[in-house]
Enzyme design. Structure first.
Site, mmCIF file in Angstrom:
data_model
loop_
_atom_site.group_PDB
_atom_site.id
_atom_site.type_symbol
_atom_site.label_atom_id
_atom_site.label_comp_id
_atom_site.label_asym_id
_atom_site.label_seq_id
_atom_site.Cartn_x
_atom_site.Cartn_y
_atom_site.Cartn_z
ATOM 1 N N LYS A 29 116.271 -6.319 24.510
ATOM 2 C CA LYS A 29 116.327 -7.617 25.196
ATOM 3 C C LYS A 29 116.968 -8.683 24.318
ATOM 4 O O LYS A 29 117.856 -9.414 24.760
ATOM 5 C CB LYS A 29 114.894 -8.045 25.564
ATOM 6 C CG LYS A 29 114.758 -9.502 25.972
ATOM 7 C CD LYS A 29 113.344 -9.833 26.387
ATOM 8 C CE LYS A 29 112.457 -10.371 25.302
ATOM 9 N NZ LYS A 29 112.752 -11.741 24.859
ATOM 10 N N ASN A 30 116.513 -8.763 23.067
ATOM 11 C CA ASN A 30 116.957 -9.876 22.218
ATOM 12 C C ASN A 30 118.374 -9.715 21.684
ATOM 13 O O ASN A 30 118.909 -10.626 21.054
ATOM 14 C CB ASN A 30 115.967 -10.095 21.064
ATOM 15 C CG ASN A 30 114.649 -10.650 21.570
ATOM 16 O OD1 ASN A 30 114.543 -11.031 22.733
ATOM 17 N ND2 ASN A 30 113.645 -10.680 20.708
ATOM 18 N N CYS A 124 106.338 -23.501 24.249
ATOM 19 C CA CYS A 124 105.990 -22.331 25.056
ATOM 20 C C CYS A 124 104.632 -21.855 24.567
ATOM 21 O O CYS A 124 104.066 -22.445 23.655
ATOM 22 C CB CYS A 124 107.045 -21.238 24.942
ATOM 23 S SG CYS A 124 106.979 -20.334 23.392
ATOM 24 N N ARG A 129 108.988 -24.981 20.167
ATOM 25 C CA ARG A 129 110.328 -24.377 20.079
ATOM 26 C C ARG A 129 111.283 -25.473 19.639
ATOM 27 O O ARG A 129 111.900 -26.147 20.451
ATOM 28 C CB ARG A 129 110.759 -23.808 21.433
ATOM 29 C CG ARG A 129 109.882 -22.683 21.962
ATOM 30 C CD ARG A 129 109.740 -21.530 20.987
ATOM 31 N NE ARG A 129 110.801 -20.573 21.086
ATOM 32 C CZ ARG A 129 110.652 -19.329 21.530
ATOM 33 N NH1 ARG A 129 109.478 -18.911 21.926
ATOM 34 N NH2 ARG A 129 111.672 -18.504 21.564
ATOM 35 N N ASP A 314 106.963 -10.052 16.952
ATOM 36 C CA ASP A 314 106.830 -9.542 18.326
ATOM 37 C C ASP A 314 106.020 -8.246 18.403
ATOM 38 O O ASP A 314 105.603 -7.840 19.486
ATOM 39 C CB ASP A 314 108.215 -9.311 18.947
ATOM 40 C CG ASP A 314 108.920 -10.623 19.270
ATOM 41 O OD1 ASP A 314 108.270 -11.682 19.185
ATOM 42 O OD2 ASP A 314 110.123 -10.588 19.605
ATOM 43 N N ARG A 408 109.185 -9.048 31.837
ATOM 44 C CA ARG A 408 110.278 -9.818 31.224
ATOM 45 C C ARG A 408 110.903 -9.069 30.050
ATOM 46 O O ARG A 408 112.064 -9.284 29.727
ATOM 47 C CB ARG A 408 109.754 -11.170 30.725
ATOM 48 C CG ARG A 408 109.459 -12.152 31.851
ATOM 49 C CD ARG A 408 109.096 -13.500 31.298
ATOM 50 N NE ARG A 408 110.038 -13.878 30.247
ATOM 51 C CZ ARG A 408 109.916 -14.928 29.462
ATOM 52 N NH1 ARG A 408 108.878 -15.726 29.613
ATOM 53 N NH2 ARG A 408 110.799 -15.201 28.542
HETATM 54 C C1 UD1 Z 1 113.661 -14.926 18.521
HETATM 55 C C2 UD1 Z 1 113.249 -13.862 19.499
HETATM 56 C C3 UD1 Z 1 111.742 -13.723 19.538
HETATM 57 C C4 UD1 Z 1 111.193 -13.495 18.139
HETATM 58 C C5 UD1 Z 1 111.708 -14.550 17.172
HETATM 59 C C6 UD1 Z 1 111.315 -14.276 15.734
HETATM 60 C C7 UD1 Z 1 114.966 -13.912 21.184
HETATM 61 C C8 UD1 Z 1 115.323 -14.193 22.591
HETATM 62 N N1 UD1 Z 1 113.727 -14.208 20.822
HETATM 63 O O1 UD1 Z 1 113.153 -16.163 18.982
HETATM 64 O O2 UD1 Z 1 111.407 -12.635 20.387
HETATM 65 O O3 UD1 Z 1 109.791 -13.584 18.185
HETATM 66 O O4 UD1 Z 1 113.142 -14.602 17.221
HETATM 67 O O5 UD1 Z 1 111.736 -13.020 15.350
HETATM 68 O O6 UD1 Z 1 115.739 -13.371 20.430
HETATM 69 N N2 UD1 Z 1 112.509 -23.062 14.377
HETATM 70 C C9 UD1 Z 1 112.665 -24.363 13.937
HETATM 71 N N3 UD1 Z 1 113.802 -25.022 14.274
HETATM 72 C C10 UD1 Z 1 114.798 -24.450 15.018
HETATM 73 C C11 UD1 Z 1 114.644 -23.108 15.447
HETATM 74 C C12 UD1 Z 1 113.476 -22.427 15.110
HETATM 75 O O7 UD1 Z 1 111.782 -24.922 13.275
HETATM 76 O O8 UD1 Z 1 115.811 -25.117 15.290
HETATM 77 C C13 UD1 Z 1 111.254 -22.332 14.051
HETATM 78 C C14 UD1 Z 1 110.514 -21.919 15.329
HETATM 79 O O9 UD1 Z 1 109.698 -22.957 15.811
HETATM 80 C C15 UD1 Z 1 109.727 -20.716 14.846
HETATM 81 C C16 UD1 Z 1 110.617 -20.111 13.767
HETATM 82 O O10 UD1 Z 1 111.581 -21.109 13.423
HETATM 83 O O11 UD1 Z 1 108.533 -21.133 14.267
HETATM 84 C C17 UD1 Z 1 111.346 -18.860 14.158
HETATM 85 O O12 UD1 Z 1 112.088 -19.113 15.316
HETATM 86 P P1 UD1 Z 1 113.422 -18.319 15.645
HETATM 87 O O13 UD1 Z 1 113.694 -17.303 14.600
HETATM 88 O O14 UD1 Z 1 114.488 -19.309 15.951
HETATM 89 O O15 UD1 Z 1 112.994 -17.550 16.975
HETATM 90 P P2 UD1 Z 1 113.727 -17.525 18.369
HETATM 91 O O16 UD1 Z 1 115.200 -17.371 18.178
HETATM 92 O O17 UD1 Z 1 113.233 -18.621 19.221
#
Ligand code: UD1
Length: 455
Positions: A29-30, A124, A129, A314, A408
């Protein structure tokens, strides 16, 4: 029908049956979601294989169509995306609200139009996020970024973005993907430092390279991108889903079974497999398969979630369910998302002995006591998987409400588990509303009703 009852699709799991045999995992998925978004950057159609048939992919399909792309499927798992008539840089909120990964569209839209308007993901069930890391990257590449009326609006100051230096304060999967997507068609060279090293980021980079992008260093902590004027269509197969593979293995282990997952990538699960071995599971693997024999579990283990190659957040929920079946004390510390233990209240309904210390986001598991089937509710995708793993190990029937979350991220999970001898059935009908238990003294979760898109 009582006023409190509602029509639901649920999963009924009759536990206590040992899983055994082989099962194939599906596409990730990711990786599929950002690669579908990346297809917008091509000048000619892209054909993707091993696209999982899950609802998050359906939402991304609708989003791409809303932006003007033409999509068609030629058989299971195959999707052709023709972006030549792309007509809009504004993603509709009605679809984005269902999928946090829609934010992956910002990079490609900036590349194609020099402008992107995408609703902010907000919060979420897993926690906040934030988008600051994404915004930091877009600015470094020459975009002006603002938030207006719930949308992130990014505009390239020049006609094209220009290469730049981006140093992330922490690795983020989403921000790394977005920066990469924006940089591949920017003018000049971009260096991305302290990037995410997840296999799905690497798959996206490999896909971009196949489309003609010049990217190197992916899989390490620094990625260098030399921008090219345009990318071309390509045929590409998505990598195996390591989280689905891990869930299937953990399902087998929770029932003391003997399960082989095929068409997967063992090295993507290296730490998870090492942790299973610590619990006494006999793990063997080949080029594209993993076998977990769990007849002799010796105890639990300690888990610390971390960016790849650390333990994947995850898989934290299904791992915790498995640890409930292992004798002795285990701990699970969550370092990625700040509200990822809400499903523990549901496990408590099944007799699990888990205490969560909210102040350090750590769960203490006293494992080994038998679990018993109960009606429970899934608050997000991976928590749903955790309840399935617990249900398979429990005595009696577990009815899992909230199957739409599981759908999902998992393609017909009940069929994969049934192929291994699990007694798992999807059923539609009137379900009683589950009254949440009081929270533990050490826990304080946001209301399960406060739902939104999760990872
Ligand atoms: C992706 C995955 C999700 C997985 C996660 C961590 C997808 C669709 N989802 O989510 O399944 O659990 O990686 O492996 O690929 N953060 C910030 N600022 C930002 C962006 C992120 O502070 O601009 C923080 C987030 O709040 C979180 C952490 O960084 O605490 C990790 O987030 P991130 O690695 O970005 O996860 P996602 O891409 O949302």
């Amino acid at each position: 029908m009582n006023v409190l009852d509602r029509l639901e699709t649920t999963l009924r799991v009759r536990g206590g049956h040992r899983l055994s045999g082989s099962v194939e995992t599906h596409g990730a998925k990711n990786a599929a979601l950002p690669i579908m978004a990346a297809a917008l950057l091509a000048k000619s159609p892209v054909t993707l294989h091993r696209i999982p048939n899950i609802t998050d992919v359906s939402v991304m399909r609708q989003l791409l169509e809303a932006l003007g792309a033409r999509l068609r499927s030629e058989g299971p798992g195959t999707l052709t995306i023709d972006p030549s008539n792309l007509s809009s840089y504004r993603a509709p909120y009605t679809l984005v609200r269902k999928l946090a990964a829609s934010f992956d569209l910002v990079g490609p839209l900036l590349g194609v139009f020099g402008r992107a308007e995408v609703p902010l993901p907000g919060g979420c069930v897993l926690g906040t996020r934030a988008t600051d890391l994404h915004e930091h990257a877009f600015r470094a590449l020459g975009a002006e970024v603002s938030n207006a009326h719930g949308y992130l609006i990014a505009t390239a100051v020049a006609r094209r973005l220009r290469g730049g230096e981006v140093a992330f304060r922490q690795p983020s999967v989403g921000a790394t993907k977005n920066a990469l997507l924006a940089a591949v068609v920017a003018d000049g060279t971009t260096t991305l430092r302290n990037v995410a090293m997840e296999p799905e980021v690497v798959d996206l980079a490999n896909f971009l390279v196949a489309m003609g992008a010049r990217v190197r260093g992916h899989g390490g902590d620094t990625i260098v991108v030399e921008g090219v004027p345009e990318l071309h269509g390509v045929e590409y197969e998505i990598i195996a889903d390591r989280i689905v593979s891990g869930t299937l293995l953990l399902s087998g282990c929770a029932t003391r079974g003997d399960v082989t997952v095929e068409r997967c990538v063992p090295e993507h699960l290296a730490l998870t497999l090492a942790k299973l071995s610590e619990c006494g599971v006999k793990v063997t693997s080949g080029t594209d398969w993993i076998r977990a024999e769990a007849e002799r579990i010796t105890g639990g283990t300690d888990i610390l979630t971390a960016p790849h190659p650390g333990f994947p957040t995850d898989l934290q929920p299904p791992m915790l369910s498995f640890l409930c079946t292992c004798p002795g004390i285990s701990t699970v510390e969550e370092t990625i998302f700040n509200a990822r233990f809400s499903y523990v209240n549901e496990l408590a309904r099944m007799g699990a002995d888990v205490r969560v210390a909210i102040e350090n986001n750590t769960a203490l598991i006293k494992g080994g006591a038998p679990l018993s089937g109960a009606p429970v509710e899934a608050p997000d995708i991976r928590a749903g998987a955790a309840l399935v793993v617990a249900g398979l190990a429990a005595q009696g029937e577990t009815e899992i409400i909230g199957l739409e979350y599981v759908d999902r991220g998992y393609e017909r999970l009940e069929e994969m588990l049934s192929a291994l001898g699990g007694q798992v059935q999807r059923s539609s009908g009137i379900s009683p509303v589950v009254e949440p238990l009081g929270t533990f003294e050490t826990t304080a979760y946001p209301s399960l009703a406060a739902r939104g898109p999760s990872a």
